[in-house]
Design a protein around this motif. Structure first.
Motif, PDB file in Angstrom:
ATOM      1  N   ASN A 212      56.206 -21.635  43.318  1.00 50.22           N
ATOM      2  CA  ASN A 212      56.715 -21.380  44.341  1.00 50.22           C
ATOM      3  C   ASN A 212      57.600 -22.336  45.158  1.00 50.22           C
ATOM      4  O   ASN A 212      57.994 -23.135  44.413  1.00 50.22           O
ATOM      5  CB  ASN A 212      55.066 -21.433  45.184  1.00 50.22           C
ATOM      6  N   PRO A 213      57.679 -22.284  46.251  1.00 47.21           N
ATOM      7  CA  PRO A 213      58.694 -23.385  47.141  1.00 47.21           C
ATOM      8  C   PRO A 213      58.139 -24.888  46.436  1.00 47.21           C
ATOM      9  O   PRO A 213      56.944 -25.034  46.316  1.00 47.21           O
ATOM     10  CB  PRO A 213      58.437 -23.047  48.383  1.00 47.21           C
ATOM     11  N   PRO A 214      58.924 -25.914  46.394  1.00 48.74           N
ATOM     12  CA  PRO A 214      58.600 -27.228  46.125  1.00 48.74           C
ATOM     13  C   PRO A 214      57.408 -27.770  46.803  1.00 48.74           C
ATOM     14  O   PRO A 214      57.417 -27.693  48.056  1.00 48.74           O
ATOM     15  CB  PRO A 214      59.755 -27.893  46.251  1.00 48.74           C
ATOM     16  N   VAL A 215      56.614 -28.173  46.018  1.00 56.88           N
ATOM     17  CA  VAL A 215      55.630 -29.172  46.564  1.00 56.88           C
ATOM     18  C   VAL A 215      55.865 -30.240  47.177  1.00 56.88           C
ATOM     19  O   VAL A 215      55.031 -30.623  48.200  1.00 56.88           O
ATOM     20  CB  VAL A 215      54.341 -29.039  45.491  1.00 56.88           C
ATOM     21  N   PHE A 216      56.852 -31.027  46.721  1.00 60.28           N
ATOM     22  CA  PHE A 216      56.959 -32.386  46.950  1.00 60.28           C
ATOM     23  C   PHE A 216      58.591 -32.286  47.599  1.00 60.28           C
ATOM     24  O   PHE A 216      59.410 -31.792  47.003  1.00 60.28           O
ATOM     25  CB  PHE A 216      57.171 -33.409  45.824  1.00 60.28           C
ATOM     26  N   THR A 217      58.485 -32.481  48.950  1.00 64.48           N
ATOM     27  CA  THR A 217      59.893 -32.319  49.482  1.00 64.48           C
ATOM     28  C   THR A 217      60.755 -33.665  49.487  1.00 64.48           C
ATOM     29  O   THR A 217      60.075 -34.740  48.864  1.00 64.48           O
ATOM     30  CB  THR A 217      59.600 -32.616  51.198  1.00 64.48           C
ATOM     31  N   PRO A 218      62.159 -33.458  49.816  1.00 63.04           N
ATOM     32  CA  PRO A 218      62.659 -34.735  49.513  1.00 63.04           C
ATOM     33  C   PRO A 218      62.479 -35.847  50.198  1.00 63.04           C
ATOM     34  O   PRO A 218      62.450 -37.182  49.564  1.00 63.04           O
ATOM     35  CB  PRO A 218      64.273 -34.046  49.889  1.00 63.04           C
ATOM     36  N   LEU A 243      48.651 -34.947  44.700  1.00 60.44           N
ATOM     37  CA  LEU A 243      48.189 -33.376  44.844  1.00 60.44           C
ATOM     38  C   LEU A 243      46.648 -33.288  44.864  1.00 60.44           C
ATOM     39  O   LEU A 243      46.290 -32.278  45.442  1.00 60.44           O
ATOM     40  CB  LEU A 243      48.481 -32.814  43.137  1.00 60.44           C
ATOM     41  N   MET A 244      46.106 -34.273  44.501  1.00 68.86           N
ATOM     42  CA  MET A 244      44.439 -34.169  44.839  1.00 68.86           C
ATOM     43  C   MET A 244      44.391 -34.255  46.409  1.00 68.86           C
ATOM     44  O   MET A 244      43.550 -33.659  46.861  1.00 68.86           O
ATOM     45  CB  MET A 244      43.852 -35.476  44.042  1.00 68.86           C
ATOM     46  N   LEU A 245      45.064 -35.167  46.962  1.00 68.94           N
ATOM     47  CA  LEU A 245      44.779 -35.192  48.575  1.00 68.94           C
ATOM     48  C   LEU A 245      45.083 -33.921  49.198  1.00 68.94           C
ATOM     49  O   LEU A 245      44.637 -33.523  50.129  1.00 68.94           O
ATOM     50  CB  LEU A 245      45.635 -36.457  49.043  1.00 68.94           C
ATOM     51  N   ALA A 246      46.361 -33.305  48.646  1.00 67.69           N
ATOM     52  CA  ALA A 246      46.806 -32.031  49.388  1.00 67.69           C
ATOM     53  C   ALA A 246      45.670 -30.968  49.216  1.00 67.69           C
ATOM     54  O   ALA A 246      45.176 -30.233  50.005  1.00 67.69           O
ATOM     55  CB  ALA A 246      48.111 -31.626  48.780  1.00 67.69           C
ATOM     56  N   ARG A 251      45.850 -27.806  51.573  1.00 65.88           N
ATOM     57  CA  ARG A 251      47.464 -27.782  51.969  1.00 65.88           C
ATOM     58  C   ARG A 251      48.149 -27.371  50.541  1.00 65.88           C
ATOM     59  O   ARG A 251      47.857 -27.779  49.597  1.00 65.88           O
ATOM     60  CB  ARG A 251      47.885 -29.048  52.566  1.00 65.88           C
ATOM     61  N   ALA A 252      49.080 -26.593  50.907  1.00 68.12           N
ATOM     62  CA  ALA A 252      50.123 -26.145  49.944  1.00 68.12           C
ATOM     63  C   ALA A 252      51.107 -27.058  49.482  1.00 68.12           C
ATOM     64  O   ALA A 252      52.054 -26.697  48.470  1.00 68.12           O
ATOM     65  CB  ALA A 252      50.664 -24.825  50.114  1.00 68.12           C
ATOM     66  N   VAL A 253      51.269 -28.035  50.456  1.00 70.08           N
ATOM     67  CA  VAL A 253      52.476 -28.999  50.104  1.00 70.08           C
ATOM     68  C   VAL A 253      51.978 -30.332  50.302  1.00 70.08           C
ATOM     69  O   VAL A 253      51.021 -30.677  50.957  1.00 70.08           O
ATOM     70  CB  VAL A 253      53.731 -28.821  51.097  1.00 70.08           C
ATOM     71  N   VAL A 254      52.423 -31.288  49.789  1.00 66.97           N
ATOM     72  CA  VAL A 254      52.359 -32.816  49.755  1.00 66.97           C
ATOM     73  C   VAL A 254      53.067 -33.316  50.837  1.00 66.97           C
ATOM     74  O   VAL A 254      54.254 -32.953  51.272  1.00 66.97           O
ATOM     75  CB  VAL A 254      52.792 -33.620  48.517  1.00 66.97           C
ATOM     76  N   ILE A 255      52.458 -34.037  51.849  1.00 63.06           N
ATOM     77  CA  ILE A 255      52.899 -34.586  52.956  1.00 63.06           C
ATOM     78  C   ILE A 255      53.128 -36.244  52.665  1.00 63.06           C
ATOM     79  O   ILE A 255      52.589 -36.757  51.717  1.00 63.06           O
ATOM     80  CB  ILE A 255      52.256 -34.467  54.245  1.00 63.06           C
ATOM     81  N   PRO A 256      54.145 -37.094  53.541  1.00 60.78           N
ATOM     82  CA  PRO A 256      54.224 -38.201  53.354  1.00 60.78           C
ATOM     83  C   PRO A 256      53.126 -39.167  53.451  1.00 60.78           C
ATOM     84  O   PRO A 256      53.044 -40.020  52.569  1.00 60.78           O
ATOM     85  CB  PRO A 256      55.368 -38.614  54.319  1.00 60.78           C
ATOM     86  N   ALA A 257      52.097 -38.848  54.056  1.00 59.52           N
ATOM     87  CA  ALA A 257      50.893 -39.588  54.173  1.00 59.52           C
ATOM     88  C   ALA A 257      50.248 -39.549  52.776  1.00 59.52           C
ATOM     89  O   ALA A 257      49.530 -40.749  52.688  1.00 59.52           O
ATOM     90  CB  ALA A 257      50.047 -38.909  55.428  1.00 59.52           C
TER      91      ALA A 257
END
Length: 301
Positions: A212-218, A243-246, A251-257
């Protein structure tokens, strides 16, 4: 864990040196090319150094897989050995039987006979030593003496040393100047930049089965770079925790937090100002994971 949540077959960021996850960073590809070229030209000693966690063991395993069939390899993963133990380890790898007690002269005779037999089969013997910075001083000298075995035209035993930068410090000592002069090729592994981390984590997710689309954004990869300093092992640790936090929050993506919390929870990670989080949130990583585990087990909160 989070496998089903992200649609992957296996954990993508384990710390084991699995060559199926070899990404081929420019630095690693260059080092592999240097190694293969040097070995094919019959060089005696070759050295690859890199910081802890930069993928030396993975590169070592990759080299073992990539060597052509005319190489006979001997692999020593733990070099914290006495000279006698090193001789026995090399003999075992080359299928040479030694008695209960064997002196250096007897060992040399038996090993030379075996090396000559392999040479007559038009094969070359390569001794690969991982974590070479841990070689005791007297064992290092015993290793140098092994490489004296040669014909009129070529070495009977080639040696590849993989080690941390401390290996360069050890070789800089006057006591090892003879060994240092025999190292004809060397390479120092470089660290990843943010763009390479983005490609690296996407590659590992893909190998694990993610489509799927990238889990980790730039943006997240920029933070991964700041927290890890570009060291692959630390990137793996941080990505696993992120990934554990997401997953814990659905959530389907990882966020900066997630990266900030993962870095805060990882002793080896850097925590520059851009990664600092409020003190009130410092315990959130553990709380979030506990909630995720309880939810996954069907326990109501």
């Amino acid at each position: 864990m989070y496998l089903y949540h992200f649609g992957i077959r296996e954990l993508p960021f384990t710390l084991t040196p699995n060559t199926s996850y070899y990404f081929g960073l420019p630095s690693h590809n260059e080092a592999l090319e240097v190694l293969l070229t040097a070995l094919k030209t019959g060089e005696g000693f070759i050295k690859v150094t890199g910081e802890v966690g930069t993928g030396k063991t993975l590169l070592c395993r990759k080299l073992l897989n990539e060597l052509p069939g005319f190489f006979h390899t001997a692999y020593i993963p733990n070099p914290m050995l006495s000279p006698e133990d090193l001789r026995r380890a090399v003999a075992s790898e080359l299928e040479v039987e030694l008695g209960e007690s064997v002196d250096a002269q007897s060992f040399t005779q038996k090993i030379q006979q075996r090396l000559m037999a392999i040479h007559q089969q038009n094969k070359s013997v390569v001794l690969i030593i991982d974590e070479a910075q841990a070689l005791p001083d007297d064992t290092m000298e015993a290793l140098r003496l092994m490489t004296n075995l040669e014909t009129e035209s070529r070495k009977l035993l080639q040696v590849v040393l993989f080690g941390q930068p401390e290996l360069d410090e050890k070789l800089a000592c006057a006591a090892f100047r003879q060994l240092r002069q025999r190292i004809t090729f060397s390479y120092a592994l470089k660290l990843m930049d943010a763009d390479q981390i983005f490609q690296y984590v996407a590659h590992r997710m893909q190998v694990a089965g993610y489509a799927n689309p990238p889990v980790f954004t730039p943006r997240c990869c920029q933070l991964l770079y700041k927290a890890s300093g570009g060291i692959p092992r630390i990137v793996n640790v941080l990505c696993h925790k992120a990934l554990m936090l997401a997953y814990g929050e659905g959530r389907a993506v990882v966020i900066p937090a997630d990266i900030r919390l993962a870095a805060k929870d990882t002793e080896a990670a850097r925590t520059p100002a851009s990664l600092m989080i409020p003190a009130a949130l410092c315990g959130l990583f553990g709380v979030t994971l506990m909630a995720a585990l309880l939810w996954h087990s069907g326990v109501s909160l």
